[in-house]
Design a protein around this motif. Structure first.
Motif, PDB file in Angstrom:
ATOM      1  N   TYR A 103       0.848  -1.194   0.000  1.00 19.39           N
ATOM      2  CA  TYR A 103       0.000   0.000   0.000  1.00 19.39           C
ATOM      3  C   TYR A 103       0.882   1.243   0.000  1.00 19.39           C
ATOM      4  CZ  TYR A 103      -3.491   3.295   1.953  1.00 19.39           C
ATOM      5  OH  TYR A 103      -4.321   4.359   2.204  1.00 19.39           O
ATOM      6  N   TYR A 162       1.103   5.130  -0.276  1.00 20.98           N
ATOM      7  CA  TYR A 162       0.167   6.214  -0.019  1.00 20.98           C
ATOM      8  C   TYR A 162       0.904   7.441   0.489  1.00 20.98           C
ATOM      9  CZ  TYR A 162       0.900   5.140   4.861  1.00 20.98           C
ATOM     10  OH  TYR A 162       1.496   4.950   6.080  1.00 20.98           O
ATOM     11  N   TYR A 164      -6.823   9.198   2.363  1.00 19.00           N
ATOM     12  CA  TYR A 164      -7.648   9.358   3.567  1.00 19.00           C
ATOM     13  C   TYR A 164      -9.022   8.715   3.365  1.00 19.00           C
ATOM     14  CZ  TYR A 164     -10.689  11.726   6.931  1.00 19.00           C
ATOM     15  OH  TYR A 164     -11.602  11.991   7.900  1.00 19.00           O
ATOM     16  N   HIS A 204      -8.636   4.727   2.945  1.00 15.43           N
ATOM     17  CA  HIS A 204      -7.853   3.972   3.922  1.00 15.43           C
ATOM     18  C   HIS A 204      -8.677   2.897   4.638  1.00 15.43           C
ATOM     19  CE1 HIS A 204      -4.609   3.262   6.784  1.00 15.43           C
ATOM     20  NE2 HIS A 204      -5.544   3.232   7.708  1.00 15.43           N
ATOM     21  N   GLN A 205      -9.769   3.288   5.255  1.00 13.31           N
ATOM     22  CA  GLN A 205     -10.546   2.325   6.035  1.00 13.31           C
ATOM     23  C   GLN A 205     -11.155   1.251   5.145  1.00 13.31           C
ATOM     24  OE1 GLN A 205     -10.550   2.225   9.490  1.00 13.31           O
ATOM     25  NE2 GLN A 205     -11.298   0.185   8.984  1.00 13.31           N
ATOM     26  N   ARG A 206     -11.546   1.620   3.947  1.00 13.10           N
ATOM     27  CA  ARG A 206     -12.102   0.627   3.022  1.00 13.10           C
ATOM     28  C   ARG A 206     -11.052  -0.429   2.686  1.00 13.10           C
ATOM     29  NH1 ARG A 206     -15.246   3.648  -1.703  1.00 13.10           N
ATOM     30  NH2 ARG A 206     -16.016   1.545  -2.062  1.00 13.10           N
ATOM     31  N   ILE A 219      -8.457  -1.275   4.595  1.00 16.52           N
ATOM     32  CA  ILE A 219      -8.264  -2.056   5.822  1.00 16.52           C
ATOM     33  C   ILE A 219      -9.364  -3.125   5.943  1.00 16.52           C
ATOM     34  CG2 ILE A 219      -8.212  -1.951   8.359  1.00 16.52           C
ATOM     35  CD1 ILE A 219      -5.789  -0.619   6.993  1.00 16.52           C
ATOM     36  N   ASP A 220     -10.600  -2.710   5.703  1.00 15.23           N
ATOM     37  CA  ASP A 220     -11.734  -3.631   5.812  1.00 15.23           C
ATOM     38  C   ASP A 220     -11.662  -4.747   4.771  1.00 15.23           C
ATOM     39  OD1 ASP A 220     -12.626  -2.008   7.875  1.00 15.23           O
ATOM     40  OD2 ASP A 220     -14.184  -1.029   6.671  1.00 15.23           O
ATOM     41  N   THR A 259     -11.314  -8.747   5.503  1.00 13.39           N
ATOM     42  CA  THR A 259     -12.315  -9.679   4.980  1.00 13.39           C
ATOM     43  C   THR A 259     -11.655 -10.838   4.239  1.00 13.39           C
ATOM     44  OG1 THR A 259     -14.000  -7.968   4.789  1.00 13.39           O
ATOM     45  CG2 THR A 259     -14.272  -9.907   3.385  1.00 13.39           C
ATOM     46  N   THR A 307     -18.305   7.713  -0.251  1.00  9.91           N
ATOM     47  CA  THR A 307     -17.684   6.969   0.849  1.00  9.91           C
ATOM     48  C   THR A 307     -18.303   7.276   2.206  1.00  9.91           C
ATOM     49  OG1 THR A 307     -15.963   8.646   1.226  1.00  9.91           O
ATOM     50  CG2 THR A 307     -15.456   6.856  -0.346  1.00  9.91           C
ATOM     51  N   VAL A 361     -17.190   9.505   4.131  1.00 10.04           N
ATOM     52  CA  VAL A 361     -16.085   9.907   5.002  1.00 10.04           C
ATOM     53  C   VAL A 361     -16.123  11.426   5.184  1.00 10.04           C
ATOM     54  CG1 VAL A 361     -13.560  10.038   5.195  1.00 10.04           C
ATOM     55  CG2 VAL A 361     -14.641   7.976   4.293  1.00 10.04           C
TER      56      VAL A 361
END
Length: 83
Positions: free
Chosen positions: A7, A9, A17, A20-22, A24-25, A29, A75, A77
């Motif tokens: 990754y 970035y 920004y 990021h969380q997407r 990680i998720d 998964t 998103t 966000v």
């Protein structure tokens, strides 16, 4: 052996920004490991011919704002577009 994601970035990228969380998720998964590789966007621009935002034509700056608003809404966000 699970998958690995390299990754790359920039800490000051609104795109990183928002995504990021997407990322990680998705990795969680699918049991993937993320190798975080921060980059200096300014250094990349310097060697690749890219321009920092304030030096880009106003049309590109305006379109970037349209896209940021669009992806902020997609998103969900929180993103301050004019800090």
């Amino acid at each position: 052996m699970g998958s690995t994601i390299d990754y790359y970035y920039s800490h000051y990228s609104p795109w990183a920004y928002m995504g990021h969380q997407r990322l990680i998720d998705m990795a969680a998964t699918h049991g993937a490991e993320i190798r975080f590789k921060p980059v200096d966007g300014g250094a990349v621009f310097a060697v690749s011919g890219g321009l920092p935002l304030p030096k880009r034509p106003i049309q590109r700056q305006n379109y970037r704002m349209v896209e940021l608003k669009r992806w902020r809404d997609v998103t969900g966000v929180a993103l301050n577009l004019k800090p």
